[in-house]
Design a protein around this motif. Structure first.
Motif, short mmCIF file in Angstrom:
data_model
loop_
_atom_site.label_atom_id
_atom_site.label_comp_id
_atom_site.label_asym_id
_atom_site.label_seq_id
_atom_site.Cartn_x
_atom_site.Cartn_y
_atom_site.Cartn_z
N GLY A 10 8.55 25.01 -0.56
CA GLY A 10 8.46 25.77 0.67
C GLY A 10 8.70 24.98 1.93
N ASP A 11 8.84 23.66 1.83
CA ASP A 11 9.16 22.85 3.01
C ASP A 11 10.56 23.20 3.50
OD1 ASP A 11 6.73 21.65 2.71
OD2 ASP A 11 7.50 19.67 2.18
N LEU A 12 10.73 23.18 4.83
CA LEU A 12 12.03 23.45 5.44
C LEU A 12 12.67 22.13 5.85
CD1 LEU A 12 14.10 25.52 6.50
CD2 LEU A 12 12.84 25.52 8.67
N TYR A 13 13.81 21.81 5.23
CA TYR A 13 14.54 20.59 5.54
C TYR A 13 15.56 20.87 6.64
CZ TYR A 13 12.72 18.19 1.37
OH TYR A 13 11.91 17.59 0.45
N ALA A 14 15.78 19.89 7.51
CA ALA A 14 16.69 20.08 8.64
C ALA A 14 17.49 18.83 8.93
CB ALA A 14 15.89 20.47 9.89
N CYS A 15 18.74 19.02 9.30
CA CYS A 15 19.59 17.95 9.84
C CYS A 15 19.47 18.01 11.36
CB CYS A 15 21.04 18.15 9.42
SG CYS A 15 21.38 17.79 7.70
N GLU A 16 18.77 17.05 11.94
CA GLU A 16 18.56 17.03 13.38
C GLU A 16 19.68 16.21 14.03
OE1 GLU A 16 14.62 15.91 14.51
OE2 GLU A 16 13.68 17.12 12.95
N GLY A 17 20.73 16.91 14.44
CA GLY A 17 21.91 16.22 14.96
C GLY A 17 21.67 15.46 16.24
N VAL A 18 20.84 16.01 17.13
CA VAL A 18 20.54 15.33 18.40
C VAL A 18 19.61 14.14 18.18
CG1 VAL A 18 19.48 15.58 20.68
CG2 VAL A 18 20.93 17.41 19.77
N ALA A 19 18.58 14.33 17.36
CA ALA A 19 17.63 13.26 17.07
C ALA A 19 18.17 12.26 16.05
CB ALA A 19 16.31 13.85 16.57
N ARG A 20 19.31 12.61 15.41
CA ARG A 20 20.01 11.70 14.48
C ARG A 20 19.15 11.36 13.26
NH1 ARG A 20 22.60 7.32 18.60
NH2 ARG A 20 23.65 6.61 16.71
N ARG A 21 18.59 12.41 12.64
CA ARG A 21 17.74 12.18 11.48
C ARG A 21 17.68 13.43 10.60
NH1 ARG A 21 11.68 12.21 14.28
NH2 ARG A 21 11.61 14.46 14.72
N VAL A 22 17.19 13.24 9.37
CA VAL A 22 16.92 14.34 8.45
C VAL A 22 15.42 14.44 8.28
CG1 VAL A 22 17.28 15.26 6.12
CG2 VAL A 22 19.11 13.95 7.25
N THR A 23 14.87 15.65 8.41
CA THR A 23 13.43 15.82 8.35
C THR A 23 13.05 16.96 7.40
OG1 THR A 23 13.43 17.38 10.22
CG2 THR A 23 13.10 15.04 10.73
N SER A 24 11.76 17.01 7.07
CA SER A 24 11.21 18.16 6.37
C SER A 24 10.00 18.65 7.15
CB SER A 24 10.80 17.80 4.94
OG SER A 24 9.74 16.86 4.93
N MET A 25 9.81 19.97 7.15
CA MET A 25 8.66 20.56 7.83
C MET A 25 7.87 21.39 6.82
SD MET A 25 8.46 23.08 11.18
CE MET A 25 9.05 24.52 10.29
N SER A 26 6.59 21.08 6.66
CA SER A 26 5.73 21.81 5.74
C SER A 26 5.41 23.18 6.31
CB SER A 26 4.45 21.03 5.48
OG SER A 26 3.67 20.96 6.66
N PRO A 27 4.93 24.11 5.49
CA PRO A 27 4.56 25.44 6.01
C PRO A 27 3.53 25.40 7.13
CG PRO A 27 4.75 25.52 3.63
CD PRO A 27 4.86 24.07 4.01
N ASN A 28 2.71 24.33 7.19
CA ASN A 28 1.73 24.24 8.27
C ASN A 28 2.27 23.54 9.52
OD1 ASN A 28 1.74 21.50 7.70
ND2 ASN A 28 -0.29 21.46 6.76
N GLY A 29 3.58 23.21 9.49
CA GLY A 29 4.23 22.67 10.69
C GLY A 29 4.33 21.16 10.77
N LYS A 30 3.84 20.44 9.78
CA LYS A 30 3.93 18.98 9.81
C LYS A 30 5.36 18.53 9.53
CE LYS A 30 2.26 14.73 7.63
NZ LYS A 30 1.43 14.14 6.55
N VAL A 31 5.90 17.69 10.41
CA VAL A 31 7.28 17.21 10.28
C VAL A 31 7.28 15.78 9.75
CG1 VAL A 31 9.41 16.66 11.52
CG2 VAL A 31 8.10 18.71 12.13
N THR A 32 8.10 15.53 8.72
CA THR A 32 8.23 14.21 8.12
C THR A 32 9.67 13.76 8.21
OG1 THR A 32 6.45 14.68 6.55
CG2 THR A 32 7.93 12.86 6.00
N VAL A 33 9.89 12.52 8.64
CA VAL A 33 11.25 11.97 8.71
C VAL A 33 11.65 11.45 7.33
CG1 VAL A 33 12.74 10.22 9.75
CG2 VAL A 33 10.97 11.34 11.14
N LEU A 34 12.76 11.94 6.82
CA LEU A 34 13.27 11.52 5.51
C LEU A 34 14.31 10.42 5.63
CD1 LEU A 34 13.66 15.02 3.84
CD2 LEU A 34 11.65 13.54 3.88
N ALA A 35 15.11 10.46 6.69
CA ALA A 35 16.14 9.43 6.91
C ALA A 35 16.57 9.46 8.37
CB ALA A 35 17.35 9.68 6.01
#
Length: 203
Positions: free
Chosen positions: A35-60
């Protein structure tokens, strides 16, 4: 919503809501099995995941000690590894990588490997349900390729699917590929063009 740095949720009853502000210019999105939402953050220059409770984790956010360009699209494999494209559009200020490439984040999140380094400007990316084939659109060369995925996550043999690039792309239940150019172009897994879907605006 890339310019406004927001991620929205559009529910089946037609309700639009905002699930994240300051999204880092998130572009490509995908849900993981948990259920985590993964995102390519083009402006922040990173790949992240966001848990259903809103916690964001940097993957790369880097490779070889240098910042990523602008991650654009991603696909999560059956093991939880993440393939993503890393082009750059607009200003080249601050670019540290030696080109526009494709990377793989290991399932244990301990490594980021460069898996494709010979494309002009990779953008759209998606893998098949069985985890055996990866499609990558080289928007810069107006070509889409398929790659055989090895058990390690490395890529094997490459085959040209068609002479069209793509931004976002997806597959249907029969394995046909949908590319977004001036319209939505539909191809079979063997590269036979099946049709065009127009929408009034560029998808």
């Amino acid at each position: 919503d890339i310019p406004n740095q927001r991620i929205h949720k559009w529910s089946v009853d037609g309700t639009l809501s905002t699930v994240r502000e300051m999204s880092g210019g998130a572009n490509g999105l995908a849900f993981a099995a948990n259920g985590d939402l993964y995102a390519c953050e083009g402006v922040a220059r990173r790949v992240t995941s966001m848990s259903p409770n809103g916690k964001v984790t940097v993957l790369a956010d880097s490779y070889g000690g240098k910042k990523l360009n602008s991650p654009n699209e991603l696909w999560i494999d059956k093991k939880g590894g993440v393939f993503f494209t890393d082009p750059r559009y607009g200003s080249m200020d601050g670019v540290e990588q030696d080109g526009f490439h494709v990377y793989y984040i290991s399932p244990d999140r301990k490594s980021v490997e460069r898996v494709i380094d010979d494309l002009v400007k990779p953008n759209g990316i998606i893998g098949t349900r069985d985890g055996k084939t990866l499609y990558v659109a080289d928007l810069g060369a107006r070509t889409t390729y398929s790659y055989r995925i090895k058990k390690s996550g490395a890529l094997g043999e490459r085959r040209k699917l068609c002479d069209e690039g793509s931004d976002g792309m997806t597959l249907d239940s029969e394995g046909n590929i949908y590319l977004t150019t001036a319209a939505v172009q539909v191809y079979s897994p063997r590269g036979v063009k099946l049709g065009t879907i127009t929408a009034g605006e560029g998808p």
